[in-house]
Design a protein around this motif. Structure first.
Motif, short mmCIF file in Angstrom:
data_model
loop_
_atom_site.label_atom_id
_atom_site.label_comp_id
_atom_site.label_asym_id
_atom_site.label_seq_id
_atom_site.Cartn_x
_atom_site.Cartn_y
_atom_site.Cartn_z
N THR A 278 0.84 -1.19 0.00
CA THR A 278 0.00 0.00 0.00
C THR A 278 0.88 1.25 0.00
OG1 THR A 278 -1.91 1.04 1.08
CG2 THR A 278 -0.23 0.09 2.53
N ASN A 279 0.24 2.40 0.14
CA ASN A 279 0.96 3.68 0.12
C ASN A 279 0.92 4.32 1.51
OD1 ASN A 279 -1.66 4.81 0.29
ND2 ASN A 279 -1.81 5.03 -1.93
N GLU A 280 0.97 5.65 1.58
CA GLU A 280 0.94 6.31 2.89
C GLU A 280 -0.36 6.08 3.65
OE1 GLU A 280 3.41 9.37 0.40
OE2 GLU A 280 2.01 7.72 0.02
N ASN A 281 -1.43 5.73 2.94
CA ASN A 281 -2.70 5.42 3.60
C ASN A 281 -2.67 3.96 4.04
OD1 ASN A 281 -4.18 8.02 3.05
ND2 ASN A 281 -3.58 7.46 0.97
N ASN A 282 -1.93 3.74 5.13
CA ASN A 282 -1.46 2.39 5.45
C ASN A 282 -2.21 1.73 6.60
OD1 ASN A 282 -0.51 4.00 7.50
ND2 ASN A 282 1.62 3.35 7.33
N ILE A 283 -3.50 1.96 6.72
CA ILE A 283 -4.26 1.36 7.83
C ILE A 283 -4.15 -0.16 7.81
CG2 ILE A 283 -6.42 1.40 6.49
CD1 ILE A 283 -7.88 1.83 9.18
N LEU A 284 -4.12 -0.77 6.62
CA LEU A 284 -4.02 -2.23 6.56
C LEU A 284 -2.63 -2.71 6.96
CD1 LEU A 284 -6.06 -2.79 3.27
CD2 LEU A 284 -6.76 -3.41 5.60
N SER A 285 -1.60 -1.94 6.63
CA SER A 285 -0.25 -2.28 7.09
C SER A 285 -0.16 -2.18 8.60
CB SER A 285 0.78 -1.36 6.44
OG SER A 285 0.95 -1.67 5.08
N ARG A 286 -0.77 -1.13 9.15
CA ARG A 286 -0.74 -0.97 10.61
C ARG A 286 -1.47 -2.12 11.31
NH1 ARG A 286 -3.65 3.22 11.80
NH2 ARG A 286 -4.03 4.19 9.77
N PHE A 287 -2.55 -2.60 10.68
CA PHE A 287 -3.25 -3.76 11.24
C PHE A 287 -2.34 -4.98 11.27
CE2 PHE A 287 -5.37 -7.69 9.72
CZ PHE A 287 -5.94 -8.07 10.93
N VAL A 298 -7.09 10.80 5.17
CA VAL A 298 -6.62 10.29 3.88
C VAL A 298 -5.62 11.26 3.27
CG1 VAL A 298 -7.30 9.66 1.53
CG2 VAL A 298 -8.76 9.03 3.46
N VAL A 299 -4.50 10.71 2.81
CA VAL A 299 -3.46 11.50 2.16
C VAL A 299 -3.52 11.26 0.66
CG1 VAL A 299 -0.97 11.86 1.99
CG2 VAL A 299 -1.99 11.27 4.20
N ALA A 300 -3.47 12.31 -0.15
CA ALA A 300 -3.46 12.16 -1.60
C ALA A 300 -2.09 11.66 -2.04
CB ALA A 300 -3.78 13.49 -2.27
N THR A 301 -2.06 10.62 -2.89
CA THR A 301 -0.81 10.00 -3.31
C THR A 301 -0.79 9.79 -4.82
OG1 THR A 301 -1.49 7.68 -3.23
CG2 THR A 301 -0.83 8.70 -1.15
N GLY A 378 13.56 -2.13 -18.66
CA GLY A 378 12.88 -1.57 -19.82
C GLY A 378 11.38 -1.70 -19.75
N TYR A 379 10.86 -2.02 -18.58
CA TYR A 379 9.43 -2.29 -18.39
C TYR A 379 8.84 -1.18 -17.52
CZ TYR A 379 5.27 -5.16 -17.32
OH TYR A 379 3.98 -5.67 -17.19
N ILE A 380 7.74 -0.58 -17.96
CA ILE A 380 7.12 0.53 -17.25
C ILE A 380 5.95 0.03 -16.42
CG2 ILE A 380 5.86 2.70 -17.49
CD1 ILE A 380 7.47 3.32 -19.95
N ILE A 381 5.90 0.45 -15.16
CA ILE A 381 4.82 0.07 -14.26
C ILE A 381 4.08 1.31 -13.77
CG2 ILE A 381 5.81 -2.12 -13.50
CD1 ILE A 381 7.00 -0.68 -11.09
N ASP A 382 2.84 1.12 -13.39
CA ASP A 382 2.06 2.24 -12.85
C ASP A 382 2.38 2.40 -11.36
OD1 ASP A 382 -0.80 1.79 -11.16
OD2 ASP A 382 0.21 -0.03 -11.85
N PRO A 383 1.95 3.47 -10.72
CA PRO A 383 2.33 3.71 -9.32
C PRO A 383 1.77 2.71 -8.32
CG PRO A 383 0.91 5.47 -10.15
CD PRO A 383 1.31 4.66 -11.32
#
Length: 458
Positions: A278-287, A298-301, A378-383
């Motif tokens: 996940t990103n900065e909105n990490n409630i699931l990581s904190r769990f 909520v933080v815009a990312t 050489g491979y592009i990924i989305d955020p």
């Protein structure tokens, strides 16, 4: 197969009724009464199938009240809309397997479920001679995928709430450029969690829900999760290495994507571990790390589809984690509502950590990973995928690692260009939307105002 609520206060219903009900009338989420498990021999046979056939082999265990030939037709029609015969290519890049779950009409993984759900709705409504008004919230991808799943269909209207200015320009364009008479986009002055709360409040008004024949396309609808279960089997079969169980890395904000994988494991799919990215909105990581499921601002990312604090499908996970104890789930959900958070005991979290790890990537790291992964492969990924790749590159393991790539990088061209110094190639499906007329209504963060908008337009 029958379906029950995670809160245990409504009678069991059929698959078709579960699809049409969306959110259970007691406020809970519908789940199968039992878990259909596959034997090792059955898994071997499934591994030889193409994607639509594999989907039928799994979904047919759950949709037992749909005639087999009709179910096959619904599935084949759903995945004929994808731009590759494989449906989900699995490629090897930088020591990781990347599962490209973005080859549908809106170039996001939500198409896997929402093309299927749109065809399901159409079949059930035609069979019953009924109409349906879909109400949903989106943090970016669900909205456009849902709209493309039901646009122009008979007997269906769709109302999608998105947080104004908090989705990517391409996501907004995909939604608002659909001007079909049965499609309504509402740009809410708030966050995704505000949109989601309003949708839940609307469904909690049972008289309004029944009077206006409301249905759900958010991942609160079991059919969404069901369609996503399939690609865990598909990806695992394609990344098999000498019988070693894979590790799945899953970018997720609403817990639906990773819950589908968890359920696939309950069905017998061998999985070493799930890494929730996940990103900065990490409630699931904190769990997962600390047992702290407390909502914050909520933080815009760069990865807006994960800019979420309250994850809808978390309730389904708790139901199975606590051995289908509906009263325990209801108690926890009441605590969440009143106290805006839940603290879990250390013994429970130790059990969670046996199956789940987690990683949070902030904007700076997301950008750096897009750049370094492009430079090295050489491979592009989305955020969103970059959050998962960031986790994968840090793993020290002999197990095959599968990172779910949830969106085409062309949906986030500004971030990709800034990071990689190269604009992602635009699919024709995005190019043709540029300059089209838009249809959207700005709306305040108010449940009654949204309900009145629905009343006026059904």
């Amino acid at each position: 197969m029958r379906y029950v609520s995670t809160r245990g206060k409504v009678p069991a219903v059929s698959f078709k009724d579960a699809v049409m009900m969306g959110l259970a009338d007691d406020g809970g989420l519908l789940v199968p009464e039992s878990v259909p498990a596959f034997t090792a021999d059955e898994l071997t046979k499934l591994s030889a199938l193409d994607y639509p056939s594999l989907a039928y082999g799994i979904i047919s265990r759950f949709a037992t009240d749909i005639e087999p030939a009709k179910l096959k037709d619904i599935i084949e029609k759903s995945y004929a809309a994808f731009d590759t015969e494989e449906v989900i290519p699995v490629v090897r890049k930088g020591g990781l397997y990347i599962a490209e779950i973005f080859h549908g009409p809106t170039f996001a993984f939500k198409d896997i479920a929402l093309q299927f759900l749109g065809n399901l709705f159409e079949h059930i409504l035609e069979e019953r001679g009924e109409k349906l008004n879909i109400v949903g919230a989106t943090s970016g991808d669900t909205g456009s995928a849902a709209i493309y799943g039901v646009r122009g269909r008979k007997n269906i209207r769709i109302f999608i709430l998105h947080p104004k200015g908090r989705v990517s320009p391409v996501q907004e364009m995909q939604m608002t450029s659909v001007t079909d008479e049965n499609v309504f986009n509402l740009a809410l002055d708030g966050t995704f969690d505000d949109c989601q709360d309003i949708v839940k409040e609307i469904f909690g008004d049972l008289k309004f829900k029944h009077d206006f024949s409301l249905g759900a396309v958010n991942s609160i609808n079991w059919a969404r999760v069901l369609a996503q279960i399939v690609y865990y089997f598909w990806c695992s079969f394609r990344a098999a290495e000498n019988g070693r169980k894979p590790i799945f890395i899953v970018p997720t904000g609403n817990f639906g994507n990773i819950f589908a994988g968890y359920y696939a494991k309950l069905m017998g799919l061998p999985v070493e571990k799930f890494i929730l990215a996940t990103n900065e909105n990490n409630i699931l990581s904190r769990f997962i790390n600390d047992g702290d499921y407390t909502a914050k601002e909520v933080v815009a990312t760069y990865s807006p589809s994960m800019d979420i604090q309250i994850a809808s499908n978390f309730e389904r996970y708790l139901y199975f984690f606590y051995d289908k104890d509906a009263s325990k789930v209801e108690e926890l959900m009441k605590t969440l509502k009143t106290e805006k958070g839940i603290k879990f005991p250390a013994a429970d979290i130790a059990k969670v950590q046996q199956e789940f790890g987690t990683y949070s990537a902030a904007n700076e790291e997301t950008e750096a990973v897009i750049a370094s992964f492009y430079k090295s492969t050489g491979y592009i990924i989305d955020p969103h995928t970059a959050c998962g790749v960031a986790a994968g590159l840090k793993l020290k393991t002999e197990s095959p690692v599968i990172c779910l790539s949830t969106a085409h990088p062309a949906k986030f061209p500004d971030v990709v260009m800034k990071a990689a110094g190269k604009a992602p190639e635009k699919p024709a499906g995005i190019i043709r939307l540029e300059g089209l007329p838009r249809k959207v209504a700005d709306i305040p963060k108010d449940t009654e105002t949204v309900k009145e908008f629905i009343r006026r337009n059904v």
